[in-house]
Design a protein around this motif. Sequence first.
Motif, PDB file in Angstrom:
ATOM      1  N   ASP A  58       0.847  -1.192   0.000  1.00  0.00           N
ATOM      2  CA  ASP A  58       0.000   0.000   0.000  1.00  0.00           C
ATOM      3  C   ASP A  58       0.887   1.248   0.000  1.00  0.00           C
ATOM      4  O   ASP A  58       2.115   1.159  -0.055  1.00  0.00           O
ATOM      5  CB  ASP A  58      -0.990  -0.025   1.167  1.00  0.00           C
ATOM      6  CG  ASP A  58      -0.344   0.120   2.539  1.00  0.00           C
ATOM      7  OD1 ASP A  58       0.854   0.469   2.625  1.00  0.00           O
ATOM      8  OD2 ASP A  58      -1.049  -0.097   3.546  1.00  0.00           O
ATOM      9  N   ALA A  59       0.287   2.413   0.084  1.00  0.00           N
ATOM     10  CA  ALA A  59       1.030   3.667   0.001  1.00  0.00           C
ATOM     11  C   ALA A  59       2.018   3.851   1.150  1.00  0.00           C
ATOM     12  O   ALA A  59       2.969   4.619   1.038  1.00  0.00           O
ATOM     13  CB  ALA A  59       0.061   4.845  -0.045  1.00  0.00           C
ATOM     14  N   THR A  60       1.804   3.142   2.262  1.00  0.00           N
ATOM     15  CA  THR A  60       2.719   3.259   3.401  1.00  0.00           C
ATOM     16  C   THR A  60       3.824   2.216   3.373  1.00  0.00           C
ATOM     17  O   THR A  60       4.696   2.218   4.231  1.00  0.00           O
ATOM     18  CB  THR A  60       1.956   3.131   4.736  1.00  0.00           C
ATOM     19  OG1 THR A  60       1.468   1.796   4.879  1.00  0.00           O
ATOM     20  CG2 THR A  60       0.821   4.124   4.830  1.00  0.00           C
ATOM     21  N   ARG A  62       3.222  -1.163   3.454  1.00  0.00           N
ATOM     22  CA  ARG A  62       2.767  -2.433   4.042  1.00  0.00           C
ATOM     23  C   ARG A  62       2.454  -3.443   2.942  1.00  0.00           C
ATOM     24  O   ARG A  62       1.790  -3.125   1.969  1.00  0.00           O
ATOM     25  CB  ARG A  62       1.475  -2.243   4.836  1.00  0.00           C
ATOM     26  CG  ARG A  62       1.611  -1.549   6.124  1.00  0.00           C
ATOM     27  CD  ARG A  62       0.228  -1.518   6.793  1.00  0.00           C
ATOM     28  NE  ARG A  62       0.123  -0.444   7.730  1.00  0.00           N
ATOM     29  CZ  ARG A  62       0.242  -0.602   9.046  1.00  0.00           C
ATOM     30  NH1 ARG A  62       0.460  -1.791   9.542  1.00  0.00           N
ATOM     31  NH2 ARG A  62       0.144   0.428   9.833  1.00  0.00           N
ATOM     32  N   THR A  63       2.897  -4.663   3.159  1.00  0.00           N
ATOM     33  CA  THR A  63       2.517  -5.753   2.269  1.00  0.00           C
ATOM     34  C   THR A  63       1.271  -6.421   2.838  1.00  0.00           C
ATOM     35  O   THR A  63       0.768  -6.016   3.889  1.00  0.00           O
ATOM     36  CB  THR A  63       3.645  -6.793   2.154  1.00  0.00           C
ATOM     37  OG1 THR A  63       3.813  -7.455   3.416  1.00  0.00           O
ATOM     38  CG2 THR A  63       4.953  -6.160   1.706  1.00  0.00           C
ATOM     39  N   ASP A  64       0.806  -7.469   2.186  1.00  0.00           N
ATOM     40  CA  ASP A  64      -0.342  -8.227   2.692  1.00  0.00           C
ATOM     41  C   ASP A  64       0.019  -9.059   3.916  1.00  0.00           C
ATOM     42  O   ASP A  64      -0.868  -9.593   4.580  1.00  0.00           O
ATOM     43  CB  ASP A  64      -0.890  -9.150   1.606  1.00  0.00           C
ATOM     44  CG  ASP A  64      -1.597  -8.394   0.504  1.00  0.00           C
ATOM     45  OD1 ASP A  64      -2.003  -7.233   0.735  1.00  0.00           O
ATOM     46  OD2 ASP A  64      -1.749  -8.950  -0.595  1.00  0.00           O
ATOM     47  N   TRP A  69       7.163  -4.852   5.534  1.00  0.00           N
ATOM     48  CA  TRP A  69       7.078  -3.590   4.807  1.00  0.00           C
ATOM     49  C   TRP A  69       8.127  -3.605   3.700  1.00  0.00           C
ATOM     50  O   TRP A  69       9.186  -4.202   3.849  1.00  0.00           O
ATOM     51  CB  TRP A  69       7.376  -2.428   5.739  1.00  0.00           C
ATOM     52  CG  TRP A  69       6.540  -2.385   6.983  1.00  0.00           C
ATOM     53  CD1 TRP A  69       6.530  -3.292   8.001  1.00  0.00           C
ATOM     54  CD2 TRP A  69       5.602  -1.395   7.346  1.00  0.00           C
ATOM     55  NE1 TRP A  69       5.648  -2.911   8.968  1.00  0.00           N
ATOM     56  CE2 TRP A  69       5.067  -1.743   8.598  1.00  0.00           C
ATOM     57  CE3 TRP A  69       5.174  -0.226   6.743  1.00  0.00           C
ATOM     58  CZ2 TRP A  69       4.124  -0.979   9.246  1.00  0.00           C
ATOM     59  CZ3 TRP A  69       4.241   0.547   7.392  1.00  0.00           C
ATOM     60  CH2 TRP A  69       3.712   0.170   8.639  1.00  0.00           C
ATOM     61  N   THR A  75       9.166  -2.245  -4.928  1.00  0.00           N
ATOM     62  CA  THR A  75       7.756  -1.932  -5.152  1.00  0.00           C
ATOM     63  C   THR A  75       7.534  -1.176  -6.456  1.00  0.00           C
ATOM     64  O   THR A  75       6.483  -1.274  -7.060  1.00  0.00           O
ATOM     65  CB  THR A  75       7.169  -1.084  -4.005  1.00  0.00           C
ATOM     66  OG1 THR A  75       7.869   0.155  -3.931  1.00  0.00           O
ATOM     67  CG2 THR A  75       7.261  -1.810  -2.695  1.00  0.00           C
TER      68      THR A  75
END
Length: 124
Positions: A58-60, A62-64, A69, A75
């Motif tokens: 995500d934009a921060t 974080r992975t699933d 991270w 990415t």
Amino acid sequence: METIDDRLAGVRLRGDRTIAREALVVAPRMVVRAEFLAPLGVRPTEHPAGVGQHIPADATGRTDVPGVWVAGNVTDPAAQVGAAAAAGAAVAARINADLVAEETRQAVDVWRARVPGPSHTPGR
């Protein structure tokens, strides 16, 4: 490839057919070197732009997978050094904020366990 005097002369296709060319452009395919993340359940997928692979986040950053991270070229394979470094700094700040929030939650839980009764709950 066909060369004459160390210069490109053409491109040989299947069936030995050759097409004369003076220049050839080939787009690279980026491949993420993040095999060490596979045991954690983080695996590369195809990048939406078709430039190769990436680790979705995500934009921060974080992975699933909770607690994992990522940032930079893993990415965004097309990111230049400056953008990759900036992404790393931003994700590091987010990780720090997440750790501080977790430590705060734990400290509040410990405090609540030691203080009897609802009258000692902050805000009451």
